[in-house]
Scaffold this motif. Structure first.
Motif, short mmCIF file in Angstrom:
data_model
loop_
_atom_site.label_atom_id
_atom_site.label_comp_id
_atom_site.label_asym_id
_atom_site.label_seq_id
_atom_site.Cartn_x
_atom_site.Cartn_y
_atom_site.Cartn_z
N GLU B 129 0.75 -1.27 0.01
CA GLU B 129 0.08 0.03 -0.09
C GLU B 129 1.00 1.11 0.12
OE1 GLU B 129 -2.42 3.27 0.96
OE2 GLU B 129 -1.44 2.20 2.76
N VAL B 130 0.62 2.33 -0.80
CA VAL B 130 1.57 3.18 -1.29
C VAL B 130 1.75 3.94 0.32
CG1 VAL B 130 -0.17 4.90 -2.02
CG2 VAL B 130 2.16 5.15 -2.51
N ASN B 131 0.98 4.13 0.97
CA ASN B 131 1.04 5.17 2.37
C ASN B 131 1.98 4.23 3.15
OD1 ASN B 131 -0.16 7.33 1.35
ND2 ASN B 131 -2.04 6.48 1.77
N ASP B 132 1.83 3.08 3.16
CA ASP B 132 2.56 2.23 4.05
C ASP B 132 4.06 2.29 3.63
OD1 ASP B 132 2.35 0.36 6.20
OD2 ASP B 132 2.56 -1.41 4.78
N LEU B 133 4.15 2.23 2.39
CA LEU B 133 5.60 2.09 1.58
C LEU B 133 6.24 3.63 2.19
CD1 LEU B 133 8.02 1.22 -0.38
CD2 LEU B 133 6.66 2.47 -1.97
N ARG B 134 5.47 4.64 2.23
CA ARG B 134 6.00 5.75 2.32
C ARG B 134 6.54 6.07 3.72
NH1 ARG B 134 2.24 9.27 -1.80
NH2 ARG B 134 3.04 8.43 -3.76
N ARG B 135 5.74 5.47 4.73
CA ARG B 135 6.02 5.57 6.03
C ARG B 135 7.51 4.52 6.34
NH1 ARG B 135 0.52 5.89 7.17
NH2 ARG B 135 0.37 3.72 7.22
N ARG B 136 7.57 3.67 5.41
CA ARG B 136 8.79 2.80 5.55
C ARG B 136 10.12 3.34 4.84
NH1 ARG B 136 7.10 -3.18 4.21
NH2 ARG B 136 9.32 -3.60 4.81
N VAL B 137 9.75 4.13 3.72
CA VAL B 137 10.82 4.94 2.95
C VAL B 137 10.49 6.20 2.97
CG1 VAL B 137 11.93 4.88 0.76
CG2 VAL B 137 10.96 2.91 1.45
N SER B 138 11.29 6.98 3.86
CA SER B 138 11.06 8.40 4.15
C SER B 138 11.54 9.30 3.40
CB SER B 138 11.15 8.80 5.43
OG SER B 138 10.24 9.66 5.90
N MET B 139 11.24 10.73 3.06
CA MET B 139 12.03 11.58 2.04
C MET B 139 12.23 12.82 2.83
SD MET B 139 11.68 11.81 -1.93
CE MET B 139 12.58 12.93 -2.96
N VAL B 140 13.28 13.42 2.43
CA VAL B 140 13.66 14.89 2.84
C VAL B 140 14.11 15.50 1.44
CG1 VAL B 140 15.30 16.44 4.04
CG2 VAL B 140 14.54 14.25 5.24
N PHE B 141 13.48 16.69 1.33
CA PHE B 141 13.63 17.46 0.17
C PHE B 141 14.89 18.43 -0.15
CE2 PHE B 141 9.51 15.68 0.47
CZ PHE B 141 9.27 15.19 -0.70
N GLN B 142 14.89 18.86 -1.18
CA GLN B 142 15.83 19.98 -1.43
C GLN B 142 15.53 21.19 -0.56
OE1 GLN B 142 16.40 21.00 -5.59
NE2 GLN B 142 18.15 21.81 -5.15
N GLN B 143 14.44 21.57 -0.69
CA GLN B 143 13.93 22.84 0.11
C GLN B 143 13.29 22.35 1.12
OE1 GLN B 143 13.87 26.39 -0.47
NE2 GLN B 143 15.27 26.12 -2.32
N PRO B 144 14.04 22.89 2.60
CA PRO B 144 13.16 22.79 3.60
C PRO B 144 11.76 22.97 3.65
CG PRO B 144 15.23 24.11 4.04
CD PRO B 144 14.89 24.00 2.66
N ASN B 145 10.87 22.09 3.87
CA ASN B 145 9.42 22.20 3.78
C ASN B 145 8.60 21.84 5.02
OD1 ASN B 145 9.84 19.67 3.64
ND2 ASN B 145 8.86 19.23 1.47
N PRO B 146 8.91 22.83 6.13
CA PRO B 146 8.38 22.56 7.13
C PRO B 146 6.65 22.97 7.04
CG PRO B 146 9.40 24.51 7.60
CD PRO B 146 10.19 23.66 6.38
N PHE B 147 5.79 22.05 7.77
CA PHE B 147 4.51 22.63 7.50
C PHE B 147 4.17 23.68 8.41
CE2 PHE B 147 4.15 17.80 7.72
CZ PHE B 147 3.74 17.90 6.09
N PRO B 148 3.31 24.60 8.16
CA PRO B 148 3.10 26.03 8.81
C PRO B 148 2.38 25.67 10.03
CG PRO B 148 1.55 25.76 6.87
CD PRO B 148 2.62 24.63 6.94
N MET B 149 2.91 24.94 10.97
CA MET B 149 2.38 24.75 12.33
C MET B 149 3.45 24.83 13.28
SD MET B 149 1.40 20.83 11.56
CE MET B 149 0.56 20.41 10.08
N SER B 150 3.34 24.32 14.67
CA SER B 150 4.42 24.31 15.66
C SER B 150 5.54 23.30 15.25
CB SER B 150 3.86 24.26 16.97
OG SER B 150 3.53 23.03 17.05
N ILE B 151 6.76 23.50 15.89
CA ILE B 151 7.76 22.23 15.78
C ILE B 151 7.27 21.16 16.30
CG2 ILE B 151 9.89 21.81 16.74
CD1 ILE B 151 10.36 24.71 17.12
#
Lengths: 346, 308
Positions: B129-151
């Protein structure tokens, strides 16, 4: 110039320093070289713009003067009464309550629906033909005159199976009630809310979505937990715009709310009875009391119109505040600067 | 050419005589998980080699296309825990696309197609299942992309299971959640800097802190593989050094794949390096071998050009 270039100069003269004045104030573009038609149109544009400002100012000032002159605190707490004497015809407590109730019902329906619709349009869009149809439908809805919506609402709500929302045809009602007016009013607000939300979602950078997907989040979770919180100010201003549209509408009130003198509940159930009953709003009150209506109590019409105008202006100010909320402070003056009146200044 | 793939429109690019020397040889150890003995290859490295090397993912003759454009052609690579794999190559060589295909982020782009197999712990990622896979294979991107919420919420969002994920500012804080968030922030080396005010907006952090927050977020759900897409390209040298240390420290617990344009960085952090050019894998090997004794002319050109 040419002769100066031909004469052999032993040393090139240093270039004259640019005149500071011409740099700071470049010569204004002149319209004298333009074709006559262009010039006339240009001046017409200015005349229209200034004329519009004058009219807007006149409305506010006129209503201010007239409204404040007739405004009494008692007007807010007294119900309208049928009387030929101005002193005995009461205030506009019922219309104010009516305006609040209709706006509340309309917003309560339109806001969640509009946000959901915009989220689907922006994030899912499958199948494509359905998305295009929905977009066209929303656009069409935005353009439908409210009187047409009102007549359509009457057609629908006079059906027997929807009679529970109003007094019902058996009692001689055509289907007028706060419920029905509020439901149809929500159609007025819906396009504004969809538009504001859709546009804001389109401006959310894709990297925010990718970040969420890369954490194994579904689209739904992403929309609910990341995207919608991020565009909260835009949703709020869309909702407030929609409220303004509802507050200002008269046609639906006249046809679907009855525009009665007082709010008249049906039966004895406290809240439900009132919502199933007929009533009026500030707009219909102004109409009925104006010289065009039957009341012929223009003082009260002015006072009510003033209150209405103040409510709408306050909502507009709220929209401006909300949509400015996320901008850096430096950009806030832009709207003001864009309002500079004089065309050929300096 | 794979018969499943659409015929390419850009014939020119395909028919051109390969200016890369030859297709890369399959990595010698592709297949069987390498035991502790295999690590001796990297005995030359100054820092201690990871004690336990375990193959987590395997890229097996993978080709990727966007519409009719081939972006990656017939690449085979292992991804191992205990080692850092760096993908290097010029812009447009397909590194990022290959990286994104590892957690099926390429699927977001319409018209993306794939042939070949990518497996995680022996299972094809398209069976998961794709979301299952993405929890196992995580990614960090070129531009820091924090969500607009608290740390706190940024990390807690990654931890939350789908059905209890909550939007808004106030996320219910159980002691377990707070512990997990703290743990993730510590692993990313950010906790000391932000401990006092976890409720601060993540957007107020510096760029380097934001990127480490993104790493903390990516680590929070306990992934097996961490994908880094040029994680330092938007950062200053000090933040870069911090993140590089972090990457080297993390390789024990997760398999790491990093795409980078910075060859020194690849040399500093990577155990293995794969050099890609125009969608093809040119050379793959231990980083000292690729950087000091490259087998192919194309690699030599790229590295010497970049090193000056």
């Amino acid at each position: 110039m040419a002769s100066a270039a031909l004469t052999p100069a032993p040393a090139p003269a240093p270039a004259p320093a640019p005149d500071a004045r011409t740099v700071a104030h470049p010569p204004r573009e002149r319209t004298s070289s333009w074709p006559l038609v262009d010039r006339v149109c240009y001046w017409l544009c200015w005349a229209t713009g200034i004329g519009l400002c004058v009219i807007a100012l006149a409305i506010v000032l006129f209503m201010l003067v007239k409204g404040i002159a007739y405004l009494r605190p008692s007007l807010f707490v007294e119900s309208p009464a049928p009387s030929l004497h101005q002193s005995q015809s009461g205030g506009f407590r019922d219309p104010i309550v009516g305006t609040l109730v209709v706006t509340a019902i309309g917003t309560a329906i339109a806001a969640p629906m509009g946000v959901a619709l915009a989220a689907w349009l922006s994030e899912y869009r499958r199948p494509a033909w359905l998305a295009r149809s929905v977009e066209s439908a929303v656009e069409m809805l935005a353009g439908v005159p409210s009187i047409v919506l009102a007549i359509f609402g009457l057609l629908v709500f006079s059906q027997g199976f929807l009679a529970f929302l109003s007094q019902g045809a058996a009692q001689g009602s055509l289907g007028e009630s706060f419920f029905n007016a509020g439901i149809v009013m929500s159609l007025l607000a819906l396009p504004l809310i969809v538009g504001a939300t859709h546009e804001a979602l389109a401006q959310v950078p894709d990297r925010l979505r990718e970040a969420s997907y890369a954490l194994g989040k579904t689209r739904v979770t992403t929309i609910r937990s990341v995207l919608l919180p991020a565009i909260r100010p835009s949703i709020a201003s869309g909702v407030v715009l929609g409220m303004g549209r509802i507050i200002g509408d008269t046609a639906i009130v006249t046809i679907l709310l009855g525009a009665t003198l007082k709010n008249e509940p049906v039966g004895h159930t406290p809240l439900l009875g009132a919502l199933r009953g007929t009533g009026s709003t500030l707009t219909s009150y102004v109409y009925n009391n104006s010289p065009a209506g039957e009341g012929n109590a223009h003082e009260k019409a002015y006072a009510a119109a003033f209150v209405l105008l103040m409510i709408v202006l306050a909502l507009n100010a709220l929209v401006t505040r909300l949509s400015n909320g996320e901008r850096p402070a430096g950009e806030r003056g832009r709207a003001l600067r864009a309002l500079r009146l004089w065309p050929l200044g300096r | 050419m794979d018969p499943l793939m659409p015929p390419p429109i850009r014939r020119i690019a395909l028919d051109r005589e390969p200016n890369v020397a030859a297709p890369a040889a399959a990595p010698a150890s592709n297949g069987a998980p390498r035991g502790p003995g295999g690590a001796s290859l990297r005995a030359h490295r100054s820092r201690p080699a990871s004690a336990r090397v375990l193959e987590r993912m395997r890229i097996d003759s993978v080709s990727l296309a966007y519409g009719a454009n081939w972006v990656v052609r017939d690449v085979s690579l292992p991804v191992r825990q205990g080692e850092v794999l760096a993908l290097i190559g010029a812009s447009g060589s397909g590194k990022t696309t290959l990286l994104r295909s590892l957690n099926r982020l390429t699927e977001i782009t319409t018209g993306a197609a794939r042939s070949g197999a990518i497996t995680i712990d022996g299972r094809d990622i398209h069976e998961l299942e794709v979301n299952d896979l993405r929890r196992r294979v995580s990614m960090v991107f070129q531009q820091p992309n924090p969500f607009p919420m608290s740390i706190f919420d940024n990390v807690a969002y990654a931890l939350a299971e789908q059905h209890i994920a909550r939007g808004g500012r106030r996320r219910r804080r159980t002691p377990e959640l707070a512990r997990a968030v703290e743990d993730a922030l510590r692993r990313a080396g950010l906790y000391e800097e932000v401990a006092e005010d976890l409720d601060r907006s993540a957007l107020r952090l510096s760029g380097g802190q934001q990127q480490r927050l993104c790493i903390a977020r990516a680590l929070a759900a306990g992934p097996e593989v961490l994908l880094l897409d040029e994680p330092c390209s938007a950062l200053d040298p000090i933040s870069t050094a911090t993140i590089e240390e972090l990457i080297v420290g993390l390789r024990e617990s997760v398999a790491i794949v990093i795409v980078t344009h910075n060859l020194q960085q690849a040399f500093r952090v990577a155990d293995n390096v794969a050099f890609m050019h125009l969608g093809e894998l040119v050379e793959y090997g231990p980083s000292a071998q690729v950087f000091e004794r490259p087998a192919r002319q194309r690699t030599r050109d790229y590295i010497s050009g970049a090193f000056g």
